[in-house]
Design an enzyme around this catalytic site. Structure first.
Site, mmCIF file in Angstrom:
data_model
loop_
_atom_site.group_PDB
_atom_site.id
_atom_site.type_symbol
_atom_site.label_atom_id
_atom_site.label_comp_id
_atom_site.label_asym_id
_atom_site.label_seq_id
_atom_site.Cartn_x
_atom_site.Cartn_y
_atom_site.Cartn_z
ATOM 1 N N HIS A 152 0.806 -1.219 0.000
ATOM 2 C CA HIS A 152 0.000 0.000 0.000
ATOM 3 C C HIS A 152 0.839 1.269 0.000
ATOM 4 C CE1 HIS A 152 -2.947 3.011 1.414
ATOM 5 N NE2 HIS A 152 -2.061 3.320 2.340
ATOM 6 N N HIS A 158 -24.351 21.534 23.249
ATOM 7 C CA HIS A 158 -24.764 22.383 22.142
ATOM 8 C C HIS A 158 -24.184 23.789 22.233
ATOM 9 C CE1 HIS A 158 -27.423 19.081 21.397
ATOM 10 N NE2 HIS A 158 -28.151 19.703 20.496
#
Lengths: 728, 728
Positions: B302, B526
């Protein structure tokens, strides 16, 4: 007694493949709770639950009513019938773990906790949802700090990923400690997901990987209400969900009426526990968001209270007193009353089992107790190689990591190490490591799987790697210390989960390699420039860039000591000079320290990590030009920020009027705190082999020395003053 | 002539469901190139290509040979036979777009570009792969700056997501501009993915969403070599890929021999173009990484060159001269020679079509030409509402956005706006907007789909939203200006794609709402604390936090003017005072400007965004205590950094010895550049309704004023000096 049919005037339909809101609503009420409870009781419980949620959102005109209401029957099935837990002993080690991945539906969990008898969840607390109480146990999303909450959820997809971590933890501990006739770990992991968790990438990674791992101790319950904020799910997603999950290696059970059919849900959930199942279980429960209200099946019921009149209409349709709010009939209270006692019985039986186990297997019993208590070997730090035994030749700090830690990884079973498909690059494995994979799997290339394995091949899934690590860490404090690894740049993929770990103060150690432009020929996509700014700004995150093997030893020491959140150890791909006698592991603990002092210095050079030696080279070159410089190593902003101002002044000596110049080929942001000028990257990197890239961007001794010299002149001449950071 | 069978000694097997490396390698050479080419020629071409790649990696001992070699036959099929493109006119508007999502296999593209006759890709350039040349056109991953490269790829999964953006762009333009007999846009999008792109979350999001959109102008080719860095894919992934893709709404074609069977690949690819197909096409091509070498089918092929001996052995087995390097036989050159001419012919025919189209549809023709040229209406900026027409009452800046821009969104067809399932919250839609969705789709709730639609419901998929936006922007400069929107916190999910946009200087506008703790009851998951640090540090990123409607107008002006990268406009959920007469849109263009001057000031207060008005309140309160303060608005670090030092000094007046205090409830990191002290968040937020949360964290006028007062005393008393940032 009225059913829920005919309770609203909408003709809204939604997608259930084979059902619509109307057909479900019109369906004759055929409750089917387990036979020990009469149908009417269950209907009453469901109504009571739905109205409680509606009232809780109505109270302050805020909140997410729809999903929690839609999941009422699921709540009964889980909290009343199926889950093994002990509300009065919420930390019982072998409890089932429950995660609400659709965390905005938190009222589902709070109300069920109240009904199931969790002590901290008083009636007053339940009513504090979205109140001004800053000590509310009912925040807008479930938070790990509170009783009965396993992990903080909210950012969508995190919870399902965390639950895979919990399931790996349980599976690993079971296979490590269970013995014939002694299943000291045999709990089950339950996770509720909404449509969003199925769409989010991190959720997709989680489903794929959990299927691969054949985690049969994990059940995911899909609250299939087909509604998201923007409208019906088919606006954005028309997948065949069951088929996709099957392709990912999950077993599927459909529940067609998740609104009323408690028995069907219970039957499905009970299959979750079947030890002969070879796959994780996905239960596709058709539900109706905001069921029973005028906005049933509509997106608007997701995040907005129904309004006073609608709630009244709901009550009226149920035959309830429209003026009674927050009313829980005695029958309903009684319905839940046995749960704490049953839970205590679970604990008692388990403790008896544990006693017998410890007698039969004394060493193992002690080891298990130590692990449960999060106890680490007392000589842990002293096992880190001494300075003398560290390499003297140039060494990549990713290799220093291996030198410093793999012996401990091999010996201390609390560590579970994993990498996102970069085993050959990150150097985190050790001799004879076992791979965590299903025992039935012998990969074409690689080792036979074992659930005892402590090396996790996460695949090319950085985000879920970090989220799973959070689950592993949250299983019980320090029972498992997860270590993850990837290229630093790909911790941007993982960042939302890393943040969740920091928010929850979870002890996870991230090893980020290839952390500088020196990584070279892979080019700017792989060269971090701005990422350190994120991790340096992230609360509770201990981000450290060690400069050589000795500092790597210091970084690991700090990470092991740090119990208030995740650490990230940021290391190089390329070989670094070993600054013997200069670098000090104890210096790292203070965030910054003087590497080379110089009484009459004209300038302080500060550097870090892969480029620490650059400062020494520049100091030497400046010396030849008659400019005296001192050198400070600053591997951790966080640790240095936490020092006294006296120590900071001593280290930097800016208070003495000596200007400081930082050397780090990252964006400058944040360095302005410690230095008056810096040599940084002004844009992205470039694809060039390591030996050329520093040169390309002017990080040569010659160029840097010249720039520092010019800066010193400008400083001396008053052209530049403090508070005007100069990028040289 | 020798086949490729028997060329190596490995008995390595890999997973193909029904085939192994050995069986594929042993397979009789049955090349099947389209009939106009003899089999031997094709075999020669394949060998030549593979050896060229092996030599290119061998040259400097670096590179990724395996996948590029494994895809040799695919290269022939795509570049020689199927794709419609013009190497000598690489910017031809109606060209097929090709993306290599597995970007590490870049040599596949470079070598094919060379062979196909791209002029910039000279022989010398091809040989510069991984050389010291900083002007190499062959970086470690394909980069958009270079001829024939549509987008930069490398971070896995981004390319497939980008290609969905390209396909949306093409589909949208086709449905907007094509008329019967005039298909001025009918190109096809081709994307090659490896195993990694199938695992990465952003890839999963892309596949799911492209299937939903029924993008039949998109073909994904899966280079199924079953190998990743860590070994065989089954180590980490055992999904049924075809079934999963089918569940996601794709059509599947299998190619069982991707090593030799060029004809089968060509046949499959040609089906990609079939206009009657209703789904995107997924071609599953079984290949062998590093085929022909001793490391064929192994992970080691690879990212590491094969080694001199192995390359020599490869040549020997092919019957080639082992001492000849970088050799391309004349026959092979001839094989590719017709491509540029054919490409020019495509362009010519299209230009003739365009001429006839413009004659038949003069207005449309002109509009199309303007869009192709990226021309925007000249009066664009003047259409932004004037200060007088902006609201005077408290207004959430998310709403200000809508007031400022939706009229332009509705009128200017270049804008394509989308949100990640937050349409009701982010306020980015306009009256009568059309939704980009398949015309065959009428969602249960929502509008009928149309490919002419310019409002994109991305689902709960923030990451792919940003990556798709990159594809939209890269289709052709300013032909489409994508605007995305979500809560600011979820731009952490999207960050890897936002970064790729910044790296590529793509004009994308991100609108990040709910950008402060003022977002309230949703809680710390959040509430962004540290995220601005990332975007302020990110090169090329124009991050702006406007403080009221006038500054929102300034932010949009800046974003529209900025062509060197993405912008992010960061706005509030909650209502903000409108600072009439103080805020100035032109001030925003300079990054910071004086809001309230005070000649003999003791302190400068700097604030930004949702908390800009806090500084004014504190100034007033300080005034009552006898401390004169001046106020500076600093909506954009980047724009302010780019100003002259003179302007910076004028704005901040720190040079006059006046200390500056920043007010922003984010992490302090980065503020040290502009201020001497700051009132910031020291940890994460809290779940409390908006009106209580600022109070909870001490962002009240009273508390802030007191802290600034104390700081001023300490400053005056010399306890604190410049360069010692104080978090008050």
């Amino acid at each position: 007694m009225p059913g829920i049919n005919g309770t609203h005037g909408t003709s809204q339909t939604t997608a259930y493949g084979d059902a619509t809101v109307d057909s479900l609503l019109r369906k004759e009420s055929t409750p089917s709770a387990p036979s020990d409870t009469c149908q009417e009781d269950v209907q009453l419980v469901l109504q009571s639950f739905r109205l409680l949620i509606a009232d809780l959102c109505q109270q302050f005109g805020m909140g997410h009513p729809g999903s929690a209401i839609g999941m009422a029957a699921l709540g009964v099935a889980l909290f009343k019938y199926v889950m093994r837990y002990a509300p009065h002993q919420p930390q019982w080690f072998n409890r089932d773990r429950f995660l609400l991945s659709n965390g905005h539906a938190c009222l589902f969990q709070y109300a069920n906790h109240y009904l199931a008898g969790y002590k901290a969840m008083t009636w007053e607390q339940l009513l504090s949802y979205h109140s001004e109480r800053s000590d509310s146990l009912c925040p807008g999303h479930p938070e790990i700090e509170h009783e009965g909450i396993e992990l903080t959820t909210g950012p969508l997809g995190q919870g399902i990923a965390n639950s895979v971590g919990l399931a790996i933890a349980a599976k690993h501990l079971a296979h490590t400690f269970n013995r014939p006739n002694f299943e000291v770990v045999n709990n089950h992991i339950w996770c509720v997901v909404g449509d969003a968790c199925l769409q989010e990438g991190v959720g997709c990674e989680a489903f794929s990987y959990a299927g691969h791992l054949k985690l049969n101790n994990l059940t995911v319950i899909y609250d299939n209400n087909q509604i998201t904020c923007d409208g019906s799910v088919d606006l954005t997603n028309t997948e065949d969900v069951n088929k996709k999950m099957e392709a990912c290696g999950w077993e599927i059970i459909d529940v067609m009426d998740g609104v009323n059919d408690v028995e069907a849900i219970v039957n499905a959930l009970e299959k979750g526990r079947d030890p002969n199942r070879e796959r994780p279980l996905f239960i596709n429960v058709r539900s109706i968001i905001g069921v029973g209200s005028a906005v049933a099946g509509q997106a608007v019921s997701h995040g907005v209270p129904f309004g006073k009149d609608n709630v009244a209409a709901m009550k009226k349709a149920y035959g309830w007193d429209t003026e009674k709010h927050f009313y829980i009939p005695d029958k309903v209270r009684k319905f839940y009353a046995d749960i704490p006692k049953r839970g205590d019985q679970y604990v008692k039986e388990w403790e008896q089992l544990l006693d017998r186990y410890t007698k039969e297997h004394p060493d193992l019993g002690q080891a298990f107790k130590d692990r449960m208590a999060g106890k680490l070997p007392s000589n842990l730090e002293s096992q880190i190689p001494s300075p003398d035994s560290l390499p003297t030749e140039d060494t990549p700090s990713r290799k220093s990591n291996n030198i410093v830690m793999t012996n401990l990884f091999a010996q201390v079973p609390s560590f579970m190490i994993g990498t996102a498909d970069l085993t050959p690059s990150v150097n985190m494995s050790w001799k004879d490591y076992e791979v965590f994979n299903p025992p039935s799997l012998t990969p074409i290339s690689g080792k036979k799987g074992s659930y005892k394995g402590r090396y996790i091949h996460y695949g090319i899934r950085e985000h879920v790697m970090a989220a799973i690590a959070n689950g592993l860490a949250a299983y019980a404090p320090r029972t498992i210390i997860p270590v993850t690894s990837s290229f630093f740049m790909f911790y941007l993929y993982a960042a939302p989960a890393v943040r969740m770990g920091a928010l929850q103060r979870l002890k996870v150690i991230h090893v980020a390699t290839h952390d500088s432009i020196g990584a070279g020929e892979d080019g700017p996509t792989h060269q971090p420039i701005e990422l350190a700014a994120l991790y340096r700004a992230m609360p509770n995150m201990l981000y450290i860039r060690p400069g050589d093997s000795e500092e790597v030893a210091g970084a690991w020491t700090a990470a092991i000591r740090y119990d208030d959140g995740p650490s990230m150890i940021s290391v190089s791909r390329h070989a670094l000079p070993q600054l013997k006698g200069l670098t000090k592991r104890e210096g790292v603990q203070r965030g910054a320290y003087v590497l080379q002092e110089e009484k009459n210095a004209a300038v302080t050079l500060i550097a870090t990590g892969a480029e620490l030696s650059f400062a020494i080279n520049v100091k030497d070159a400046l010396g030849k030009a008659g400019i005296k410089a001192r050198v400070v190593s600053l591997p951790s902003f966080k640790l240095f920020r936490e020092q006294s101002r006296e120590y900071q002044r001593e280290a930097l000596r800016r208070h003495d009027g000596i200007p400081a110049v930082a050397i780090e080929p990252y964006a400058s942001l944040g360095w302005e705190r410690w230095a008056d000028a810096g040599i940084h990257m002004k844009g992205y990197g470039h694809s060039l082999p390591g030996k050329y890239i520093y040169q390309h961007f002017g990080f040569t001794t010659e160029s840097m020395t010249e720039r520092v010299e010019n800066f010193c002149k400008a400083w001396k001449g008053g052209e530049i003053g403090r508070g005007e950071y100069c990028e040289l």
